[in-house]
Design an enzyme around this catalytic site. Structure first.
Site, PDB file in Angstrom:
ATOM      1  N   LYS A 128     -12.083   0.786   5.320  1.00  0.00           N
ATOM      2  CA  LYS A 128     -12.543   0.064   4.140  1.00  0.00           C
ATOM      3  C   LYS A 128     -13.667  -0.905   4.512  1.00  0.00           C
ATOM      4  O   LYS A 128     -14.695  -0.480   4.953  1.00  0.00           O
ATOM      5  CB  LYS A 128     -11.350  -0.648   3.485  1.00  0.00           C
ATOM      6  N   TYR A 174       0.860  -1.183   0.000  1.00  0.00           N
ATOM      7  CA  TYR A 174       0.000   0.000   0.000  1.00  0.00           C
ATOM      8  C   TYR A 174       0.905   1.245   0.000  1.00  0.00           C
ATOM      9  O   TYR A 174       1.918   1.278   0.718  1.00  0.00           O
ATOM     10  CB  TYR A 174      -0.897  -0.033   1.255  1.00  0.00           C
ATOM     11  N   ASP A 187      -1.228  -7.069   6.592  1.00  0.00           N
ATOM     12  CA  ASP A 187      -2.308  -6.108   6.363  1.00  0.00           C
ATOM     13  C   ASP A 187      -3.435  -6.874   5.673  1.00  0.00           C
ATOM     14  O   ASP A 187      -3.323  -7.243   4.507  1.00  0.00           O
ATOM     15  CB  ASP A 187      -1.763  -4.962   5.495  1.00  0.00           C
TER      16      ASP A 187
HETATM   17  C1  LIG Z   1      -6.383   2.307   2.805  1.00  0.00           C
HETATM   18  C2  LIG Z   1      -5.361   1.329   3.164  1.00  0.00           C
HETATM   19  C3  LIG Z   1      -4.440   1.594   4.186  1.00  0.00           C
HETATM   20  C4  LIG Z   1      -4.400   2.903   4.924  1.00  0.00           C
HETATM   21  O1  LIG Z   1      -5.559   3.093   5.683  1.00  0.00           O
HETATM   22  P1  LIG Z   1      -6.116   4.520   6.155  1.00  0.00           P
HETATM   23  O2  LIG Z   1      -7.323   4.151   6.931  1.00  0.00           O
HETATM   24  O3  LIG Z   1      -6.387   5.329   4.916  1.00  0.00           O
HETATM   25  O4  LIG Z   1      -5.047   5.155   6.983  1.00  0.00           O
HETATM   26  C5  LIG Z   1      -3.526   0.610   4.493  1.00  0.00           C
HETATM   27  N1  LIG Z   1      -3.494  -0.561   3.835  1.00  0.00           N
HETATM   28  C6  LIG Z   1      -4.359  -0.851   2.849  1.00  0.00           C
HETATM   29  C7  LIG Z   1      -4.273  -2.171   2.150  1.00  0.00           C
HETATM   30  C8  LIG Z   1      -5.319   0.083   2.469  1.00  0.00           C
HETATM   31  O5  LIG Z   1      -6.150  -0.199   1.476  1.00  0.00           O
END
Ligand SMILES: *Cc1c(COP(=O)(O)O)cnc(C)c1O
Length: 415
Positions: free
Chosen positions: A223, A125, A198
């Protein structure tokens, strides 16, 4: 609740939420509704109320980290939502954070210090990539990239005596590739590294990293977990001692989640299973439709047999999620025309919400890279990324069909 000392302050005549974890509840759909709920219900409230209070009375004793204070992520709304999320991935503990990046940065800074080395997947990311390559070196922390699809030997060659952590993502962005996650967790264990993943793109419905041997699972709860594109939040899930280490770091960094955002996340989570079912089902239909369309050159979706890690995806995941990317035969020009022609997806970055979202990564999430760097990773200038929402699948397909037919008429297909 697993932490009675921290969350229950017993005092005669005072209402006490116990936030019991339902031991008899096994299935994730039920956990989403029943775990992390106050018991007894607060004044009988069916929904968890918002405790908009900076601090809470202390009844003697306890260290600074035990005082109940919003920055310390331990008010009733934090405890409720943390209990719910922990139960989804079978974690002992969960910490919610002000954003996904707060979860990622606090976790890395909790396990790495001056002189340490970390191994990271080569396609991260964007924010994480920048943090690892630009910010961590300032603190004397070095890194090496690994290819998650390469052999264990290739990872072994990168290990140093100072290597402490290995960091990967369940699915990469935007090509939705799936590394050999089982081998990575095993590799971490046999080399005494902390394994961090992640899991944002998969969500706990489709993948539960702790079951596969990962030490810590991270989410951008912005998300799928919240799912309604109305808050920014993060989560760290794992063993209590590890999560507590991250909490101590975050207590000082200050990336705590506001109680109102905790409430929204707690509420959004209740529909996670039904939302993910629709994302999963719709995405496979749309991926197949795109794959069969004459104007489309290539579709990247782990639920398609043409995906390079289809067998692995089928083995590891309960669903293939709602993220895909695709290229049109007419390249960048056709992609831009497609974006103008579609009416259902909103043209915006981010993902995992109820609404379909469409972007061109080369001009958004990956615009910080040079065209050469993008080409090396297989991210063409005309690659489109789609986050499939929960609209009717047929409506999305009809919308795409007419947008693609317009492109065909403009003869970009043969370009
Ligand atoms: C959006 C995202 C992040 C960062 O998250 P935020 O809530 O915008 O700080 C990290 N990893 C992945 C895979 C993402 O899609």
């Amino acid at each position: 609740m697993r932490c009675p000392k921290e969350c229950i302050i017993e005092r005669e005549g005072e209402f006490v939420p116990t936030l019991k974890s339902k031991k008899d509840v096994n299935r994730i759909e039920t956990k989403l509704i029943r775990s992390g709920e106050p018991e007894p219900r607060i004044m009988g409230a069916v929904s968890m109320p918002i405790f908009q209070s900076t601090m809470f009375e202390t009844f003697g004793g306890g260290s600074y980290h035990d005082v109940r204070y919003i920055r310390l992520n331990n008010t009733p709304n934090h405890l409720a939502v943390q209990e719910k999320i922990a139960s989804l991935e079978g974690g002992e503990a969960c910490l919610v954070t002000a954003s996904g990046m707060a979860a990622i940065t606090a976790t890395l800074l909790a396990f790495l210090s001056n002189g340490d080395h970390l191994l990271v997947q080569n396609c991260l990311y964007g924010g994480t990539h920048d943090f690892v390559t630009k910010d961590l070196p300032i603190f004397g922390i070095t890194y090496d990239f690994i290819d998650g699809n390469d052999s264990v030997d290739s990872w072994k060659r990168k290990i140093r005596p100072t290597t402490r952590v290995i960091y990967v993502e369940t699915m990469t962005n935007p090509l939705v590739e799936i590394a050999d996650l089982k081998a990575i967790a095993e590799f971490a264990r046999s080399n005494r590294l902390i394994s961090i993943i992640d899991n944002t793109f998969a969500s706990p419905i489709n993948f539960r990293p702790l079951d596969h041997g990962f030490d810590l699972s991270l989410h951008s709860a912005t998300k799928y977990l919240n799912g309604h594109s109305d808050i920014v939040a993060g989560a760290v899930i794992g063993r209590k001692d590890l999560v507590s280490k991250v909490k101590h770091r975050l207590d000082h960094l200050g990336g705590s989640l506001d109680p109102h955002a905790c409430f929204l996340l707690h509420r959004g989570l209740k529909t996670l299973a039904v939302r993910m079912r629709q994302h999963n089902e719709s995405a496979i239909e749309i991926a197949k439709f795109l794959q069969d369309h004459k104007a489309v050159a290539k579709v990247n979706y782990p639920g398609l047999e043409s995906h390079p890690q289809y067998d692995r995806a089928k083995e590891l995941l309960d669903g293939f999620s709602g993220m895909m990317s695709f290229e049109l035969k007419g390249g960048k020009e056709a992609a831009e025309l497609f974006m103008r022609n579609v009416s259902i997806p909103i043209i915006a970055p981010s993902l995992g919400g109820v609404e379909s979202l469409l972007t061109i990564p080369a001009t958004t999430s990956h615009s910080g890279m040079s065209p050469e760097e993008r080409a090396k990773l297989g991210i063409g200038d005309g690659l489109l990324r789609l986050s499939v929402g929960i609209e009717a699948t047929e409506d999305i397909i009809d919308d795409f069909r007419s947008a693609l037919d317009d492109i065909k008429q403009s003869r970009l297909v043969s370009a």
